[in-house]
Design a protein around this motif. Structure first.
Motif, PDB file in Angstrom:
ATOM      1  N   PHE A  95       0.835  -1.471   0.465  1.00  0.00           N
ATOM      2  CA  PHE A  95      -0.253   0.089   0.235  1.00  0.00           C
ATOM      3  C   PHE A  95       0.904   1.246  -0.345  1.00  0.00           C
ATOM      4  O   PHE A  95       0.581   3.156  -0.707  1.00  0.00           O
ATOM      5  CB  PHE A  95      -0.412  -0.063   1.400  1.00  0.00           C
ATOM      6  CG  PHE A  95      -1.853   0.856   1.018  1.00  0.00           C
ATOM      7  CD1 PHE A  95      -2.911   1.585   0.625  1.00  0.00           C
ATOM      8  CD2 PHE A  95      -1.271   2.174   2.913  1.00  0.00           C
ATOM      9  CE1 PHE A  95      -3.349   3.205   0.435  1.00  0.00           C
ATOM     10  CE2 PHE A  95      -2.198   2.933   2.901  1.00  0.00           C
ATOM     11  CZ  PHE A  95      -2.901   4.026   1.606  1.00  0.00           C
ATOM     12  N   GLU A  96       1.557   1.445   0.372  1.00  0.00           N
ATOM     13  CA  GLU A  96       2.629   2.055   0.696  1.00  0.00           C
ATOM     14  C   GLU A  96       3.464   2.554  -0.434  1.00  0.00           C
ATOM     15  O   GLU A  96       3.675   3.582  -1.456  1.00  0.00           O
ATOM     16  CB  GLU A  96       3.837   2.449   1.823  1.00  0.00           C
ATOM     17  CG  GLU A  96       5.072   3.129   1.998  1.00  0.00           C
ATOM     18  CD  GLU A  96       6.030   2.987   2.735  1.00  0.00           C
ATOM     19  OE1 GLU A  96       7.004   4.227   3.512  1.00  0.00           O
ATOM     20  OE2 GLU A  96       6.542   2.121   2.897  1.00  0.00           O
ATOM     21  N   LEU A  97       4.195   1.635  -1.174  1.00  0.00           N
ATOM     22  CA  LEU A  97       4.572   1.356  -2.703  1.00  0.00           C
ATOM     23  C   LEU A  97       3.909   2.739  -3.334  1.00  0.00           C
ATOM     24  O   LEU A  97       3.593   2.784  -4.378  1.00  0.00           O
ATOM     25  CB  LEU A  97       5.109   0.046  -2.743  1.00  0.00           C
ATOM     26  CG  LEU A  97       6.455  -0.064  -2.262  1.00  0.00           C
ATOM     27  CD1 LEU A  97       7.095  -1.679  -2.847  1.00  0.00           C
ATOM     28  CD2 LEU A  97       7.478   1.055  -2.370  1.00  0.00           C
ATOM     29  N   ALA A  98       2.644   1.654  -3.249  1.00  0.00           N
ATOM     30  CA  ALA A  98       1.424   1.855  -4.547  1.00  0.00           C
ATOM     31  C   ALA A  98       1.208   3.644  -4.152  1.00  0.00           C
ATOM     32  O   ALA A  98       0.886   4.101  -5.031  1.00  0.00           O
ATOM     33  CB  ALA A  98      -0.161   1.707  -4.437  1.00  0.00           C
ATOM     34  N   THR A  99       1.091   3.368  -3.115  1.00  0.00           N
ATOM     35  CA  THR A  99       0.888   5.836  -2.749  1.00  0.00           C
ATOM     36  C   THR A  99       1.924   6.677  -3.471  1.00  0.00           C
ATOM     37  O   THR A  99       1.136   7.441  -3.992  1.00  0.00           O
ATOM     38  CB  THR A  99       0.309   5.742  -1.267  1.00  0.00           C
ATOM     39  OG1 THR A  99      -0.550   4.770  -0.806  1.00  0.00           O
ATOM     40  CG2 THR A  99       0.556   6.797  -0.990  1.00  0.00           C
ATOM     41  N   LEU A 100       3.193   6.121  -3.086  1.00  0.00           N
ATOM     42  CA  LEU A 100       4.158   6.540  -3.116  1.00  0.00           C
ATOM     43  C   LEU A 100       4.147   6.768  -4.884  1.00  0.00           C
ATOM     44  O   LEU A 100       4.620   8.292  -5.402  1.00  0.00           O
ATOM     45  CB  LEU A 100       5.751   6.427  -3.473  1.00  0.00           C
ATOM     46  CG  LEU A 100       5.887   6.098  -1.311  1.00  0.00           C
ATOM     47  CD1 LEU A 100       7.475   5.724  -0.814  1.00  0.00           C
ATOM     48  CD2 LEU A 100       5.725   7.937  -0.837  1.00  0.00           C
ATOM     49  N   ALA A 101       3.999   5.442  -5.897  1.00  0.00           N
ATOM     50  CA  ALA A 101       3.806   5.835  -7.510  1.00  0.00           C
ATOM     51  C   ALA A 101       2.670   6.529  -7.861  1.00  0.00           C
ATOM     52  O   ALA A 101       2.872   6.955  -8.811  1.00  0.00           O
ATOM     53  CB  ALA A 101       3.439   4.002  -7.900  1.00  0.00           C
TER      54      ALA A 101
END
Length: 221
Positions: A95-101
């Motif tokens: 979820f964090e990686l998706a948010t940053l992207a």
């Protein structure tokens, strides 16, 4: 004594983590109401929330079945508990990686990063009886983000790998310290309890012998 110590540690693990099982869902609710996630990426947010809610309920059920399930299947209980922890942090890391992207340098991204640090800090405390689980949770929460942001080439993400790395190292060292302190205190407590039982038994034996001696002397007279 080893069996008693391990059981006490697992019971403590259950008690510490049960209250935090639905913490992820609470954080996602904050994301829902304070960011534009629900407006643009509703499916992603609701999917992550659903998975973490199911995992949280599963851990609650596992914790409540401790007294009946643990005595006969200790190894399986530990494996299931670890699985719920790993699935939770895998979902949050993704979820964090998706948010940053998706959001880039925005309030939403920074909010999720802060939440990630909070989750990792909470895990270090609540999971302190089991160092192996803590280590893997920290690896999963920090390493993917460190690698992805370091290799992204985006100017705004330049400092993120260093920030995540600093927190990762600090929390890893803190986890090792808290784990050592916990086990030392637990072993000392068990030894003290056993010593107390031994002293109580010796006292009762001495009192019984004293009474028997008195009866014997009374009969002799």
């Amino acid at each position: 004594m080893v069996r008693i110590v391990n059981r006490n540690a697992d019971a403590e693990l259950r008690d510490r983590s049960t209250a935090n099982t639905l913490f992820y869902v609470g954080l996602l609710f904050v994301v829902m109401v304070s960011t534009s996630y629900m407006l643009y990426y509703r499916t992603i947010l609701l999917s992550i929330t659903s998975v973490l809610l199911v995992v949280g309920i599963a851990r609650v059920a596992l914790s409540r079945s401790f007294e009946s399930f643990y005595p006969s299947r200790q190894s399986l209980w530990r494996q299931l508990f670890a699985a719920t922890a790993y699935v939770s942090v895998i979902c949050w890391s993704g979820f964090e990686l998706a948010t940053l992207a998706l959001f880039g340098p925005s309030w939403t991204s920074y909010l999720v990063i802060i939440m990630t640090v909070g989750i990792a800090s909470g895990a270090v405390i609540s999971l302190s009886p089991e160092l192996r689980i803590i280590r893997w949770c920290l690896y999963i929460l920090f390493i993917p983000t460190i690698l992805v942001t370091a290799l992204s080439g985006r100017e705004w993400a330049t400092g993120l790998p260093l920030i995540h790395l600093a927190f990762f190292v600090f929390l890893l060292l803190l986890a090792e310290r808290l784990n050592a302190q916990y086990w030392n205190a637990l072993i000392d407590n068990v030894l003290l309890r056993e010593r107390t039982i031994e002293l109580k038994a010796a006292k009762e034996a001495a009192e019984t012998a004293s009474v028997a001696k008195g009866v014997f002397l009374a009969n002799m007279s």
